[in-house]
Design a protein around this motif. Structure first.
Motif, PDB file in Angstrom:
ATOM      1  N   LEU A 149      39.976  41.964  30.944  1.00  0.00           N
ATOM      2  CA  LEU A 149      39.708  43.349  30.555  1.00  0.00           C
ATOM      3  C   LEU A 149      40.996  44.137  30.397  1.00  0.00           C
ATOM      4  O   LEU A 149      41.117  44.998  29.540  1.00  0.00           O
ATOM      5  CB  LEU A 149      38.816  44.022  31.600  1.00  0.00           C
ATOM      6  N   ARG A 150      41.976  43.797  31.252  1.00  0.00           N
ATOM      7  CA  ARG A 150      43.233  44.536  31.169  1.00  0.00           C
ATOM      8  C   ARG A 150      43.921  44.253  29.844  1.00  0.00           C
ATOM      9  O   ARG A 150      44.512  45.120  29.228  1.00  0.00           O
ATOM     10  CB  ARG A 150      44.137  44.117  32.328  1.00  0.00           C
TER      11      ARG A 150
ATOM     12  N   ARG B 156      41.229  58.712  34.571  1.00  0.00           N
ATOM     13  CA  ARG B 156      40.735  57.612  35.404  1.00  0.00           C
ATOM     14  C   ARG B 156      41.894  56.966  36.158  1.00  0.00           C
ATOM     15  O   ARG B 156      41.751  56.529  37.304  1.00  0.00           O
ATOM     16  CB  ARG B 156      40.027  56.593  34.521  1.00  0.00           C
TER      17      ARG B 156
ATOM     18  N   ASP C 299      38.727  50.866  23.788  1.00  0.00           N
ATOM     19  CA  ASP C 299      38.993  51.642  24.995  1.00  0.00           C
ATOM     20  C   ASP C 299      37.838  51.444  25.946  1.00  0.00           C
ATOM     21  O   ASP C 299      36.762  51.996  25.763  1.00  0.00           O
ATOM     22  CB  ASP C 299      39.136  53.132  24.648  1.00  0.00           C
TER      23      ASP C 299
ATOM     24  N   TYR D  59      50.205  51.906  44.629  1.00  0.00           N
ATOM     25  CA  TYR D  59      49.946  52.249  46.035  1.00  0.00           C
ATOM     26  C   TYR D  59      50.945  51.671  47.040  1.00  0.00           C
ATOM     27  O   TYR D  59      51.144  52.250  48.104  1.00  0.00           O
ATOM     28  CB  TYR D  59      48.513  51.866  46.431  1.00  0.00           C
TER      29      TYR D  59
ATOM     30  N   MET E 257      41.884  47.527  46.359  1.00  0.00           N
ATOM     31  CA  MET E 257      42.939  48.435  45.925  1.00  0.00           C
ATOM     32  C   MET E 257      43.263  48.283  44.445  1.00  0.00           C
ATOM     33  O   MET E 257      43.674  49.220  43.788  1.00  0.00           O
ATOM     34  CB  MET E 257      44.219  48.157  46.729  1.00  0.00           C
ATOM     35  N   GLU E 258      43.121  47.075  43.913  1.00  0.00           N
ATOM     36  CA  GLU E 258      43.506  46.838  42.515  1.00  0.00           C
ATOM     37  C   GLU E 258      42.457  45.990  41.839  1.00  0.00           C
ATOM     38  O   GLU E 258      41.716  45.270  42.492  1.00  0.00           O
ATOM     39  CB  GLU E 258      44.808  46.031  42.485  1.00  0.00           C
ATOM     40  N   ASN E 259      42.426  46.038  40.494  1.00  0.00           N
ATOM     41  CA  ASN E 259      41.538  45.165  39.706  1.00  0.00           C
ATOM     42  C   ASN E 259      40.070  45.370  40.016  1.00  0.00           C
ATOM     43  O   ASN E 259      39.251  44.506  39.747  1.00  0.00           O
ATOM     44  CB  ASN E 259      41.854  43.678  39.942  1.00  0.00           C
TER      45      ASN E 259
ATOM     46  N   GLN F 233      37.427  52.468  28.884  1.00  0.00           N
ATOM     47  CA  GLN F 233      37.201  53.559  29.838  1.00  0.00           C
ATOM     48  C   GLN F 233      37.150  53.019  31.265  1.00  0.00           C
ATOM     49  O   GLN F 233      36.265  53.350  32.032  1.00  0.00           O
ATOM     50  CB  GLN F 233      35.872  54.275  29.538  1.00  0.00           C
ATOM     51  N   PHE F 234      38.115  52.185  31.595  1.00  0.00           N
ATOM     52  CA  PHE F 234      38.117  51.559  32.910  1.00  0.00           C
ATOM     53  C   PHE F 234      38.564  52.543  33.979  1.00  0.00           C
ATOM     54  O   PHE F 234      39.580  53.217  33.834  1.00  0.00           O
ATOM     55  CB  PHE F 234      39.056  50.352  32.890  1.00  0.00           C
ATOM     56  N   ASN F 235      37.802  52.646  35.057  1.00  0.00           N
ATOM     57  CA  ASN F 235      38.176  53.475  36.210  1.00  0.00           C
ATOM     58  C   ASN F 235      38.684  52.548  37.306  1.00  0.00           C
ATOM     59  O   ASN F 235      37.887  51.855  37.939  1.00  0.00           O
ATOM     60  CB  ASN F 235      36.944  54.208  36.756  1.00  0.00           C
ATOM     61  N   PRO F 236      39.974  52.520  37.599  1.00  0.00           N
ATOM     62  CA  PRO F 236      40.477  51.561  38.594  1.00  0.00           C
ATOM     63  C   PRO F 236      40.280  52.044  40.029  1.00  0.00           C
ATOM     64  O   PRO F 236      41.133  51.811  40.876  1.00  0.00           O
ATOM     65  CB  PRO F 236      41.971  51.442  38.249  1.00  0.00           C
ATOM     66  N   SER F 237      39.131  52.680  40.309  1.00  0.00           N
ATOM     67  CA  SER F 237      38.992  53.321  41.618  1.00  0.00           C
ATOM     68  C   SER F 237      38.589  52.386  42.741  1.00  0.00           C
ATOM     69  O   SER F 237      38.546  52.813  43.872  1.00  0.00           O
ATOM     70  CB  SER F 237      37.979  54.459  41.529  1.00  0.00           C
TER      71      SER F 237
ATOM     72  N   SER G 226      47.174  51.986  38.974  1.00  0.00           N
ATOM     73  CA  SER G 226      46.478  51.435  40.133  1.00  0.00           C
ATOM     74  C   SER G 226      47.376  50.512  40.934  1.00  0.00           C
ATOM     75  O   SER G 226      47.039  50.115  42.042  1.00  0.00           O
ATOM     76  CB  SER G 226      45.218  50.691  39.696  1.00  0.00           C
TER      77      SER G 226
ATOM     78  N   ALA H   4      39.133  40.526  35.385  1.00  0.00           N
ATOM     79  CA  ALA H   4      39.963  41.736  35.451  1.00  0.00           C
ATOM     80  C   ALA H   4      41.165  41.595  34.528  1.00  0.00           C
ATOM     81  O   ALA H   4      41.503  42.537  33.796  1.00  0.00           O
ATOM     82  CB  ALA H   4      40.424  41.995  36.880  1.00  0.00           C
TER      83      ALA H   4
ATOM     84  N   TRP I 190      45.733  50.960  34.342  1.00  0.00           N
ATOM     85  CA  TRP I 190      45.885  49.767  35.178  1.00  0.00           C
ATOM     86  C   TRP I 190      47.217  49.820  35.936  1.00  0.00           C
ATOM     87  O   TRP I 190      47.310  49.444  37.107  1.00  0.00           O
ATOM     88  CB  TRP I 190      45.853  48.505  34.311  1.00  0.00           C
TER      89      TRP I 190
ATOM     90  N   HIS J 248      45.627  58.904  44.639  1.00  0.00           N
ATOM     91  CA  HIS J 248      45.361  59.517  45.933  1.00  0.00           C
ATOM     92  C   HIS J 248      45.909  58.686  47.077  1.00  0.00           C
ATOM     93  O   HIS J 248      46.028  59.166  48.199  1.00  0.00           O
ATOM     94  CB  HIS J 248      43.865  59.768  46.119  1.00  0.00           C
TER      95      HIS J 248
ATOM     96  N   LYS K 278      43.291  41.963  46.015  1.00  0.00           N
ATOM     97  CA  LYS K 278      44.002  42.961  46.822  1.00  0.00           C
ATOM     98  C   LYS K 278      42.964  43.819  47.543  1.00  0.00           C
ATOM     99  O   LYS K 278      42.519  44.856  47.047  1.00  0.00           O
ATOM    100  CB  LYS K 278      44.860  43.864  45.903  1.00  0.00           C
TER     101      LYS K 278
ATOM    102  N   GLU L 257      38.883  60.753  43.841  1.00  0.00           N
ATOM    103  CA  GLU L 257      39.365  59.476  44.396  1.00  0.00           C
ATOM    104  C   GLU L 257      38.243  58.547  44.795  1.00  0.00           C
ATOM    105  O   GLU L 257      38.491  57.447  45.269  1.00  0.00           O
ATOM    106  CB  GLU L 257      40.238  59.751  45.639  1.00  0.00           C
TER     107      GLU L 257
ATOM    108  N   MET M  74      42.590  66.458  45.180  1.00  0.00           N
ATOM    109  CA  MET M  74      42.759  65.104  45.699  1.00  0.00           C
ATOM    110  C   MET M  74      44.034  64.983  46.512  1.00  0.00           C
ATOM    111  O   MET M  74      44.099  64.246  47.497  1.00  0.00           O
ATOM    112  CB  MET M  74      42.804  64.171  44.489  1.00  0.00           C
TER     113      MET M  74
ATOM    114  N   TYR N 215      38.057  47.688  51.326  1.00  0.00           N
ATOM    115  CA  TYR N 215      38.391  48.549  50.208  1.00  0.00           C
ATOM    116  C   TYR N 215      39.251  47.764  49.227  1.00  0.00           C
ATOM    117  O   TYR N 215      40.285  47.226  49.607  1.00  0.00           O
ATOM    118  CB  TYR N 215      39.139  49.768  50.756  1.00  0.00           C
TER     119      TYR N 215
ATOM    120  N   ALA O 121      43.133  59.059  39.136  1.00  0.00           N
ATOM    121  CA  ALA O 121      42.315  58.988  40.346  1.00  0.00           C
ATOM    122  C   ALA O 121      42.919  58.036  41.373  1.00  0.00           C
ATOM    123  O   ALA O 121      42.675  58.186  42.569  1.00  0.00           O
ATOM    124  CB  ALA O 121      40.898  58.552  39.999  1.00  0.00           C
ATOM    125  N   CYS O 122      43.686  57.021  40.931  1.00  0.00           N
ATOM    126  CA  CYS O 122      44.253  56.079  41.909  1.00  0.00           C
ATOM    127  C   CYS O 122      45.464  56.629  42.605  1.00  0.00           C
ATOM    128  O   CYS O 122      46.002  55.980  43.499  1.00  0.00           O
ATOM    129  CB  CYS O 122      44.737  54.777  41.320  1.00  0.00           C
TER     130      CYS O 122
END
Lengths: 472, 229
Positions: free
Chosen positions: A121-122, B162, A137, B142, A198-200, A139-143, B139, A118, B136, B168, A170, A324, B197, A196, B165-166
């Motif tokens: 990549l960051r 992207r 780029d 929170y 939360m990060e990374n 296109q990272f989604n930190p979801s 994210s 992580a 990053w 929320h 986390k 989300e 959201m 869940y 989205a965090c």
């Protein structure tokens, strides 16, 4: 003879111009400095000598090449050759991957590898910066990842989350009520606990990482060759152990790389071979003589990595979960995540042992989605009852049948073959960390940053499983 | 001798949607005691001087509490002197919770956010035009979910949908500014998805009609060329 090109009448008539060109040709062939076509063109062949030969040019092979060049103590000190059979990467696991990264494992080593990946990549544009090339780029989604556990898995999940928190991930635990509160589109039937990230955690574009690694590694002076490894030439040495048992140690001296669509091959003299061939690692290992011996002995222990086919389906669902949405992994093993802004989702499910599809080709079985994936998705997310499949593809896991964890490090008998394979579906997210570990092993002699001793080959012979409880 | 009955109401600064970052901690109005105590105490006050004095003392205490809460109103900004040092009195304000941070145009990055995330009572954060704030970084926000009510990301070149989205996790957010984000691929659609959201939040900055194409009957009349079908 200074020839001016004028017809001199004194020499008479006849084919003077023809004679002129003949004389010109003769002079050209005698004079020094003419083009010599005595040697054939070998620019498509790999070099004849290379310190390290990496078999396999996917994300793991390129990661090892990158770290070898990054950690070498003298610039240009190590010559690395990457041999990749298929330049289009049409069957390579890297490009066909869903691209997720998460730290929710049960083994501390896996968690540390993911955490390092992580941060890699960051800061990817610091690691993989190439002069005059545009920044990457990903296109990272930190979801994040949301893992759901049923009643019987809840205790294991709790202890896993404890280990993850200790290692610095986390992750938080959620009860069914909290789940419903946060994600109203989820049905918590059969869910006792959820974890869940939360990060990374999240997902990214694996092609971008592959491209970035490829161009950086080329700029660092690594050689590439499109070809197939067909033979290892090795020498053996008999030695006695402390218990006076005879052990035959082998050392690979030459790698025969065969060119595409031809019988031509190049013997590459090398000192270290790295097996990063992914789903086909077992074939490469067999070429080196690993597993050729009576079963139950160290010589007879094969590399237990085989290709397993996994399907990924893309569907459209206008009323589906919103922005989300994390990558949700259900109790049944089905998983899904969002793809883009337009209510598209992708996901799949790992089949049980008895239903494993034939890995002969990468054709998609659409019935599998209808019967084995959709019902579970619709149960978990009622909005998915009205989805419409758009497209699908299949890819291989380099599946470790022993304990579904990677194989890293040297082989005990073939002393200069190092493994970086067998990650069974989480190779992409652990590639940066594993590449660094293998490079450290080669350059320093031992693991320096993350200790991957539980992933050595010896465990297959000793029967000690390094089991990971959280596979998808 | 009846002491004038003063009704005190102490009220925490209520959120008013139109107020901005610089006008937080607005008017604080005093607040009252319980009904039963009031009548009993009132009765005693009317008959004994000591009780009157006690009530006067309690009133003074309540008033000084209100003044404490409002002590930064109308005060000057605390700035460093010409050598870049802050005066030692600044150290007295260690316990004061920070409610608003304006980090616009600041070079803060992923690791720098460590400092902001410790502020447990942060209500308003402005990260406008910060060049290193990316998905990053978003994210990481929170931990501020309990207190953060206003967030501005306007003009950040690296923030994409992207990272949004965090957001929320920030369920107490009431105002979110996502205008002028060049890395967002479809601003109109992103605006709608972010609004879905965060239902309690006013999302500002993008007109949802942006990026929509006009239908054939709504095409503007072109006077130069003859009307097409």
């Amino acid at each position: 003879v200074a020839h001016t090109g004028r017809t001199v009448g004194r020499l008479g008539e006849g084919d003077w111009d023809g004679k002129v060109s003949e004389i010109k040709k003769k002079i050209k062939s005698i004079l020094p400095g003419t083009s010599c076509d005595l040697l054939p063109d070998t620019s498509h062949l790999p070099p004849e000598h290379s310190d390290v030969v990496i078999v396999g040019g996917g994300v793991l092979g390129l990661s090892v090449a990158y770290w070898l060049k990054k950690l070498e103590s003298r610039r240009g000190g190590i010559r690395v050759l990457v041999v990749e059979r298929d330049y289009t990467y049409s069957q390579a696991s890297t490009g066909l991957s869903v691209g997720g990264i998460c730290q929710q494992f049960s083994l501390p080593e896996n968690i540390q590898l993911s955490l390092f990946s992580a941060s890699f990549l960051r800061n990817i544009n610091e690691y993989l910066a190439v002069t005059n090339a545009p920044p990457l780029d990903l296109q990272f989604n930190p979801s994040g990842y949301l893992l759901l556990a049923s009643e019987k898995d809840a205790a294991a999940m709790e202890s896993n989350v404890k280990v993850q928190k200790q290692e610095g991930a986390k992750v938080c635990l959620m009860s069914p009520d909290q789940l419903r509160n946060k994600f109203p589109w989820i049905s918590t039937e059969g869910v006792a606990l959820a974890s869940y990230g939360m990060e990374n955690e999240g997902w990214f574009d694996p092609w971008c990482l592959l491209q970035g690694l490829r161009q950086k590694v080329e700029s660092m002076g690594v050689f590439f060759c499109q070809g197939e490894v067909t033979r290892f030439v090795s020498s053996s040495q008999r030695m006695l152990t402390t218990d006076d048992e005879m052990v035959i140690l082998k050392r690979i001296h030459e790698v025969h790389v065969k060119m595409d669509h031809s019988l031509e091959y190049q013997p590459v003299e090398c000192s270290i071979v790295i097996n990063a061939a992914g789903a086909w690692s077992a074939q490469i290992a067999a070429l080196a003589g690993i597993g050729k011996g009576p079963p139950g002995t160290l010589q007879g222990t094969k590399l237990p990595v085989e290709p397993r086919k996994r399907y990924v389906y893309v569907w459209h669902c206008p009323q589906g979960p919103g922005l989300e949405t994390p990558l949700v992994a259900d109790t049944s093993g089905a998983y899904f995540r969002r793809e883009g802004l337009g209510s598209n989702y992708l996901g799949g499910r790992s089949p049980i042992e008895e239903e494993e599809p034939d890995p002969e080709n990468l054709e998609v079985d659409h019935d599998f989605f209808q019967e084995k994936v959709w019902p579970h998705l619709a149960l978990r997310v009622p909005a998915f009852e009205t989805l419409k499949v758009q497209t699908a593809w299949a890819g291989y896991y380099d599946y470790n049948t022993f304990d579904q964890n990677g194989v890293v490090g040297p082989h005990p008998l073939v002393v200069n073959m190092y493994f970086a394979t067998g990650f069974s579906g989480h190779g992409l997210q652990q590639a940066p960390g594993v590449g660094r570990a293998v490079a450290e092993m080669i350059l320093e002699g031992s693991f320096q940053t993350i200790d991957l001793s539980p992933f050595l080959f010896n465990r297959f012979y000793l029967g000690e499983k390094t089991q990971e409880n959280n596979t998808m | 001798m009846a002491a004038p009955w003063l009704s005190l109401r102490l009220v925490a600064p209520m959120w008013n949607g139109t107020r901005g970052i610089h006008r937080l901690g607005g008017a604080v109005v005093p607040e009252g005691n319980q009904k039963k105590e009031r009548t009993m105490l009132q009765f005693l006050t009317n008959h004994f001087y000591d009780v009157e004095a006690l009530r006067g003392y309690l009133l003074q205490r309540e008033m000084s509490k209100v003044h404490m809460k409002n002590r930064f109103r109308d005060k000057e900004w605390i700035r460093p002197d010409k050598y870049g040092h802050f005066s030692p009195e600044f150290w007295n304000f260690r316990e004061v919770p920070v409610e608003a941070v304006d980090a616009s145009d600041c070079e803060i990055n992923y690791e720098g956010l460590d400092n902001l995330l410790l502020l447990k009572e942060l209500q308003s954060l402005s990260l406008q035009r910060c060049p290193h704030v990316d998905d990053w970084c978003l994210s990481r926000l929170y931990p501020l979910a309990d207190s953060l009510q206003e967030l501005s990301l306007a003009g950040c070149p690296r923030v994409s949908e992207r990272g949004l989205a965090c957001l929320h996790h920030l369920q107490n957010l009431r105002r979110l500014d996502i205008s002028d984000l060049p890395a967002v691929s479809n601003p109109g659609l992103t605006q709608i998805l972010v609004e879905e959201m965060l239902p309690n939040c006013k999302v500002v900055g993008v007109d949802w009609a942006e990026g929509l194409k006009l239908g054939p009957e709504e095409q503007p009349q072109d006077t130069a060329s003859p009307a097409l079908a």
